[in-house]
Motif scaffolding. Sequence first.
Motif, PDB file in Angstrom:
ATOM      1  N   GLN C  54      -1.779  -4.748   0.398  1.00 41.16           N
ATOM      2  CA  GLN C  54      -0.692  -4.598   1.392  1.00 41.16           C
ATOM      3  C   GLN C  54       0.681  -4.881   0.788  1.00 41.16           C
ATOM      4  OE1 GLN C  54      -0.043  -7.147   4.993  1.00 41.16           O
ATOM      5  NE2 GLN C  54      -1.825  -8.296   4.257  1.00 41.16           N
ATOM      6  N   GLY C  55       1.561  -3.929   1.039  1.00 41.50           N
ATOM      7  CA  GLY C  55       2.929  -4.037   0.539  1.00 41.50           C
ATOM      8  C   GLY C  55       3.121  -3.496  -0.865  1.00 41.50           C
ATOM      9  N   LYS C  56       2.026  -3.182  -1.564  1.00 40.30           N
ATOM     10  CA  LYS C  56       2.144  -2.729  -2.959  1.00 40.30           C
ATOM     11  C   LYS C  56       2.548  -1.253  -3.003  1.00 40.30           C
ATOM     12  CE  LYS C  56       0.538  -6.426  -5.241  1.00 40.30           C
ATOM     13  NZ  LYS C  56      -0.756  -6.371  -5.945  1.00 40.30           N
ATOM     14  N   GLY C  57       3.698  -0.997  -3.639  1.00 43.40           N
ATOM     15  CA  GLY C  57       4.133   0.376  -3.802  1.00 43.40           C
ATOM     16  C   GLY C  57       4.792   0.955  -2.565  1.00 43.40           C
ATOM     17  N   ALA C  58       5.326   0.082  -1.719  1.00 45.37           N
ATOM     18  CA  ALA C  58       6.007   0.592  -0.526  1.00 45.37           C
ATOM     19  C   ALA C  58       7.194   1.484  -0.901  1.00 45.37           C
ATOM     20  CB  ALA C  58       6.456  -0.571   0.350  1.00 45.37           C
ATOM     21  N   PHE C 109       8.944  -6.197   6.803  1.00 46.62           N
ATOM     22  CA  PHE C 109       7.697  -5.984   6.073  1.00 46.62           C
ATOM     23  C   PHE C 109       6.846  -4.924   6.776  1.00 46.62           C
ATOM     24  CE2 PHE C 109       3.403  -7.165   4.499  1.00 46.62           C
ATOM     25  CZ  PHE C 109       3.642  -6.978   3.149  1.00 46.62           C
ATOM     26  N   ALA C 110       6.889  -4.932   8.122  1.00 48.78           N
ATOM     27  CA  ALA C 110       6.141  -3.920   8.865  1.00 48.78           C
ATOM     28  C   ALA C 110       6.640  -2.520   8.501  1.00 48.78           C
ATOM     29  CB  ALA C 110       6.272  -4.176  10.363  1.00 48.78           C
ATOM     30  N   ALA C 111       7.951  -2.398   8.296  1.00 51.11           N
ATOM     31  CA  ALA C 111       8.514  -1.096   7.908  1.00 51.11           C
ATOM     32  C   ALA C 111       8.017  -0.691   6.520  1.00 51.11           C
ATOM     33  CB  ALA C 111      10.037  -1.164   7.930  1.00 51.11           C
ATOM     34  N   ARG C 115       5.725   2.717   5.358  1.00 50.16           N
ATOM     35  CA  ARG C 115       5.944   3.628   4.215  1.00 50.16           C
ATOM     36  C   ARG C 115       4.678   3.733   3.379  1.00 50.16           C
ATOM     37  NH1 ARG C 115      10.949   1.328   3.837  1.00 50.16           N
ATOM     38  NH2 ARG C 115      10.527   0.128   1.949  1.00 50.16           N
ATOM     39  N   GLN C 116       4.060   2.570   3.146  1.00 44.48           N
ATOM     40  CA  GLN C 116       2.823   2.555   2.366  1.00 44.48           C
ATOM     41  C   GLN C 116       1.746   3.393   3.083  1.00 44.48           C
ATOM     42  OE1 GLN C 116       1.261  -1.390   1.748  1.00 44.48           O
ATOM     43  NE2 GLN C 116       0.044  -0.792  -0.034  1.00 44.48           N
ATOM     44  N   GLN C 117       1.730   3.268   4.407  1.00 47.89           N
ATOM     45  CA  GLN C 117       0.765   4.029   5.210  1.00 47.89           C
ATOM     46  C   GLN C 117       1.006   5.524   5.032  1.00 47.89           C
ATOM     47  OE1 GLN C 117      -1.572   2.396   7.845  1.00 47.89           O
ATOM     48  NE2 GLN C 117      -2.469   4.273   7.017  1.00 47.89           N
ATOM     49  N   ALA C 118       2.278   5.895   4.997  1.00 48.27           N
ATOM     50  CA  ALA C 118       2.606   7.311   4.844  1.00 48.27           C
ATOM     51  C   ALA C 118       2.130   7.842   3.496  1.00 48.27           C
ATOM     52  CB  ALA C 118       4.118   7.513   5.003  1.00 48.27           C
ATOM     53  N   TYR C 119       2.260   7.012   2.455  1.00 49.78           N
ATOM     54  CA  TYR C 119       1.783   7.443   1.135  1.00 49.78           C
ATOM     55  C   TYR C 119       0.265   7.595   1.109  1.00 49.78           C
ATOM     56  CZ  TYR C 119       6.294   5.830  -0.824  1.00 49.78           C
ATOM     57  OH  TYR C 119       7.608   5.634  -1.117  1.00 49.78           O
ATOM     58  N   LEU C 120      -0.427   6.643   1.716  1.00 49.82           N
ATOM     59  CA  LEU C 120      -1.876   6.530   1.503  1.00 49.82           C
ATOM     60  C   LEU C 120      -2.711   7.162   2.612  1.00 49.82           C
ATOM     61  CD1 LEU C 120      -2.054   2.885   0.091  1.00 49.82           C
ATOM     62  CD2 LEU C 120      -2.248   5.028  -1.183  1.00 49.82           C
ATOM     63  N   GLY C 121      -2.085   7.471   3.741  1.00 51.00           N
ATOM     64  CA  GLY C 121      -2.812   8.141   4.825  1.00 51.00           C
ATOM     65  C   GLY C 121      -4.041   7.355   5.242  1.00 51.00           C
ATOM     66  N   GLY C 147       4.189 -14.210  13.793  1.00 49.69           N
ATOM     67  CA  GLY C 147       3.317 -13.044  13.715  1.00 49.69           C
ATOM     68  C   GLY C 147       2.804 -12.873  12.303  1.00 49.69           C
ATOM     69  N   ALA C 148       1.954 -11.867  12.137  1.00 49.52           N
ATOM     70  CA  ALA C 148       1.367 -11.634  10.820  1.00 49.52           C
ATOM     71  C   ALA C 148       1.069 -10.156  10.662  1.00 49.52           C
ATOM     72  CB  ALA C 148       0.082 -12.441  10.658  1.00 49.52           C
ATOM     73  N   THR C 149       0.945  -9.755   9.435  1.00 47.63           N
ATOM     74  CA  THR C 149       0.379  -8.438   9.161  1.00 47.63           C
ATOM     75  C   THR C 149      -0.987  -8.678   8.554  1.00 47.63           C
ATOM     76  OG1 THR C 149       1.367  -8.398   6.967  1.00 47.63           O
ATOM     77  CG2 THR C 149       2.643  -7.414   8.766  1.00 47.63           C
ATOM     78  N   PHE C 150      -1.871  -7.713   8.762  1.00 44.38           N
ATOM     79  CA  PHE C 150      -3.235  -7.851   8.238  1.00 44.38           C
ATOM     80  C   PHE C 150      -3.648  -6.543   7.604  1.00 44.38           C
ATOM     81  CE2 PHE C 150      -7.867  -7.376   8.675  1.00 44.38           C
ATOM     82  CZ  PHE C 150      -8.294  -8.529   8.037  1.00 44.38           C
ATOM     83  N   CYS C 151      -4.265  -6.633   6.449  1.00 45.59           N
ATOM     84  CA  CYS C 151      -4.793  -5.445   5.783  1.00 45.59           C
ATOM     85  C   CYS C 151      -6.245  -5.730   5.401  1.00 45.59           C
ATOM     86  CB  CYS C 151      -3.955  -5.101   4.546  1.00 45.59           C
ATOM     87  SG  CYS C 151      -4.690  -3.797   3.535  1.00 45.59           S
ATOM     88  N   ALA C 152      -7.137  -4.910   5.910  1.00 43.75           N
ATOM     89  CA  ALA C 152      -8.573  -5.139   5.719  1.00 43.75           C
ATOM     90  C   ALA C 152      -9.007  -4.931   4.272  1.00 43.75           C
ATOM     91  CB  ALA C 152      -9.374  -4.219   6.633  1.00 43.75           C
ATOM     92  N   HIS C 153      -8.164  -4.314   3.445  1.00 48.42           N
ATOM     93  CA  HIS C 153      -8.554  -4.026   2.055  1.00 48.42           C
ATOM     94  C   HIS C 153      -8.264  -5.178   1.107  1.00 48.42           C
ATOM     95  CE1 HIS C 153      -8.909   0.061   3.510  1.00 48.42           C
ATOM     96  NE2 HIS C 153      -7.658   0.021   3.912  1.00 48.42           N
ATOM     97  N   ASP C 154      -7.525  -6.182   1.601  1.00 45.90           N
ATOM     98  CA  ASP C 154      -7.093  -7.250   0.693  1.00 45.90           C
ATOM     99  C   ASP C 154      -8.207  -8.253   0.420  1.00 45.90           C
ATOM    100  OD1 ASP C 154      -4.594  -6.195   0.376  1.00 45.90           O
ATOM    101  OD2 ASP C 154      -3.744  -7.297   2.069  1.00 45.90           O
ATOM    102  N   GLY C 155      -8.079  -8.901  -0.732  1.00 40.80           N
ATOM    103  CA  GLY C 155      -9.093  -9.881  -1.106  1.00 40.80           C
ATOM    104  C   GLY C 155      -8.616 -10.759  -2.240  1.00 40.80           C
ATOM    105  N   HIS C 156      -9.540 -11.516  -2.824  1.00 40.36           N
ATOM    106  CA  HIS C 156      -9.211 -12.394  -3.947  1.00 40.36           C
ATOM    107  C   HIS C 156     -10.458 -12.681  -4.784  1.00 40.36           C
ATOM    108  CE1 HIS C 156      -9.976 -16.373  -1.466  1.00 40.36           C
ATOM    109  NE2 HIS C 156     -10.761 -15.395  -1.073  1.00 40.36           N
ATOM    110  N   VAL C 157     -10.198 -13.132  -5.994  1.00 40.29           N
ATOM    111  CA  VAL C 157     -11.276 -13.566  -6.897  1.00 40.29           C
ATOM    112  C   VAL C 157     -10.899 -14.927  -7.462  1.00 40.29           C
ATOM    113  CG1 VAL C 157     -12.046 -11.291  -7.673  1.00 40.29           C
ATOM    114  CG2 VAL C 157     -10.209 -12.456  -8.903  1.00 40.29           C
TER     115      VAL C 157
END
Lengths: 106, 459, 374
Positions: C54-58, C109-111, C115-121, C147-157
């Motif tokens: 999330q937020g990468k390459g916006a 950040f939501a904006a 943009r990221q959503q537009a790139y990645l569909g 408030g918060a933003t949430f992205c289901a693809h995020d994670g950690h190691v």
Amino acid sequence: MKPASRFLTRPDQVGVVHMTLDGEALTARPGDTVAAALLAHSGAASRQSVNGSSRTAFCMMGVCFDCLIEVDGQPNTQGCMTLVRDGMALRRQRGLRDIARSDADA
Amino acid sequence: MRDADLIIIGAGPAGMAAAATAAEGGAQLLLLDEQPRAGGQIYRDVGVNGDTRPFLGKDYAAGRPLVGALDAPGITAEFGATVWRIETGRRVVWSRDGISQVTTAHHVLLAGGAQERPVPFPGWTLPGVMPAGAAQILMKSAGLLPRDAVLAGSGPLLYLIAAQLIDAGAPPRALVETQTAGMMLGASRHLPRTLRAAPTLFKGLALIRKIRAAGVARHTGASGFKAVATENGDIEFGFTAKGRAHRLVTPLLLTHQGVVPATHMSRAAGVAHDWCEAQQSFRPKTDTWGGTDAPGLHIAGDGAGIGGAEAAQAAGRLAALDILHRLDLLGEEARDQKAAADRAALDRALAIRPFLDAAYPPPREFLAPEGDTIVCRCEEITATDIRRSLDEGANGPRQVKTATRAGMGPCQGRMCDLTVRGILAACGTPPSTPRARSPIKPVKLGELAALASYQETST
Amino acid sequence: MPAQASDTTIIGGGVVGLCTALGLLQAGRRVTVLDGADGDLRASQGNFGLVWLQGKGAGFAPYAELTRDAVAAWPNFAAMLQDVTGTGLSLDQSGGFEFFTDPVELADFAADLERQQAYLGNRFSHEIIDGDKLRRMHPQIGPAVVGATFCAHDGHVNPLRLLRALRRAVLALGGDLKTDAHVTAVAEAPGGGFDLTFRDGTRHGTDRVVLCAGLGTSSLAAQLGFSTRVYPQRGELLITEKLGYRLPFLSSTIRQVDEGGIQIGGTKADAGPDDSETLDVMAGLARQAVSVMPALADVRVVRAWGALRVMSPDGYPVYARSARHPGAYLVTCHSGVTLAPLHASVLTDWLDENSNAPDLEAFDETRFAISDAA
């Protein structure tokens, strides 16, 4: 069986402090640290390591953190740096400490 | 505007002597100590024990005037005060009763003293195994006497504790020494210089006579330490001496291999350190006044190199004189004049050190252990784990730490730094000083967060 | 270009260099990895371990795409490392939050995410969650969070075990790992290939050289004709004592390491090569953590540290072939953990110039020249 204390207690101290250890009565002498009180009380483990092995207080000078114990609800307190107090509630920790529960969790 | 002229960290012999000298010279100072009472470990609780524990001996009682001298104008002493950060801008961050505060001063004197050298061997983490010095702390501070203990290791402190136990009516079951006649013989080349320290030497010989007279079993040249727990919680202590395997069962195994400077604070403060081969320890680089390469920061006492209580007092006074001079409270000539007696005392106290260092060297089995011996007590990392990380390319203390987690527990490496260094050295890696960072003692997030608002309102 | 059976030398033994080496080794190449001294700036030992989308390459579609591919490739990559080395990485990709205490920052950040959503569909999804709803999901969250933003693809190691697993994998596959190998000079060799000089004066010959030296990149890059210069950006981090309690959420600034400690970070500062931890930032991080989750107040910090991110001029990765010295490559980025699976796979095809090589043109360093001219 509870191992006896590994120490003899000198009779040169006056006064007594009343506390609890895991809910049971425990007495100590004024001016003692929590770690000293536990060592005077028994030879049993006062803590488990991160992997669950038995430990007791070790360095007695605040360096090694092997004396960690829950004091009045505060986990991971250094027993060798904490003076005993009347009414103090001690709990031996088994496993990693927990976090204080917020009301919302209850 | 500074809160104090000087902050002294540690109220042992060096810190107490420095405080008295600095206050007498007109400095306003803050003395911080983590323990509940003054004395450090050597004079622990000497101020409150009075004459109740004569078995601790005359050298212990000698600390009482130092504690008494803290009651002087100019000295504010805070106990239960844990310093967790020292900045080069001479800001000291310390915590007491769950509240952290920032105090500024023109000078900071570290007098944090020593800690016992970790003595790792199979079973050293078991309940019933402790450092001998820790047991002595219990004798001083709680009136507890080790019961049927076995004293094992090397160094003058073992003799002293054995003698104190004999005088207290609780003699040890046995004294197991790792040193050999050869080590003593090798050390004898230092004796000519040591003659200046004859009183210390005679004290040591008197202790050994007392132990002999009491009939305490003695083994020398011992190696291959191993402890296992018996069914009833005692320790079965195994070792080899004179080619024979021995087993002693005891409620309490007390080990000792000397003391080392406690350098965590000085390393975290950014002071340059080097490796002291003779004492097998890291040591801050200091000048003859205890000054360091960190501006405004002096170090005195065992924290700057092991010299014992008398040397620490002299070094503390020397550092205080230099700080008074830098505060413009004492001229250079007056400083040097006043320093003469302390320099002589320091030389006298240190004269025996080369002999002691050579006579009681820590054996390799404790400096660079092998196999399943736990090196890092917090994270339970073994010698084999450390050695394996070296095989995988770790080439210094930082990479050993990040590869194995040794040193990542709450003690922050205090119990394993030296052993990791020993294993690295044994495997051919040139030694480097491990970095330490603040907080040098754990501090609660809430306490740290409260400091954020403190800083905003105060700046 | 002798792509087959050539010797490749990777300068840099951090996550980026080891991943690059691992991919080449799996493709059958002979690889030497040159690692520096213990005291070198090592971003791989100070980072936060996020596998983050999330937020990468916006502001840069190719980076959004690259990151999306990397995040998708992580499960297989972690499984492969576990197979080869026996080291588990504790990969957890169950989604991550960004928490906000300032509504304006949340809206900004939501904006970005739009943009990221537009790139990645449909390859991306995100949610904006208001504070009250958030507290119904996670009652531990404090009232200051708007408030918060949430992205289901995020994670950690676990980033330190990742580093160790990579070392083990490179060694297991026959890679040659040289330590204390500080390269001071690199030049084209008269007979082809490259000649590297170490600080002690010894030398090392190689057919190809890949520069993955993190903050040690700039001077060697210049010698190989690259124009890219990287600079350090300091981040400070805290880690607490271990907890038996499991933190019920992951965020980009607060996460729980699998061993139990809570790691807190996310600061950015321009401090040159100084990786100190500072009182103001430590206190600020603690305040931030306690405002997000008040119950953390009684948990102790056991360590704090500063670490230096490796930043290119625009913050995005650089994958560049030297025009002047064929066989020399530059690979640098600050998201070495997130991008790790790609560095160990498709980057190999790009280095070997295989027909299926990805188009990394957008990440060439020529983009800096263009933006300089604009």
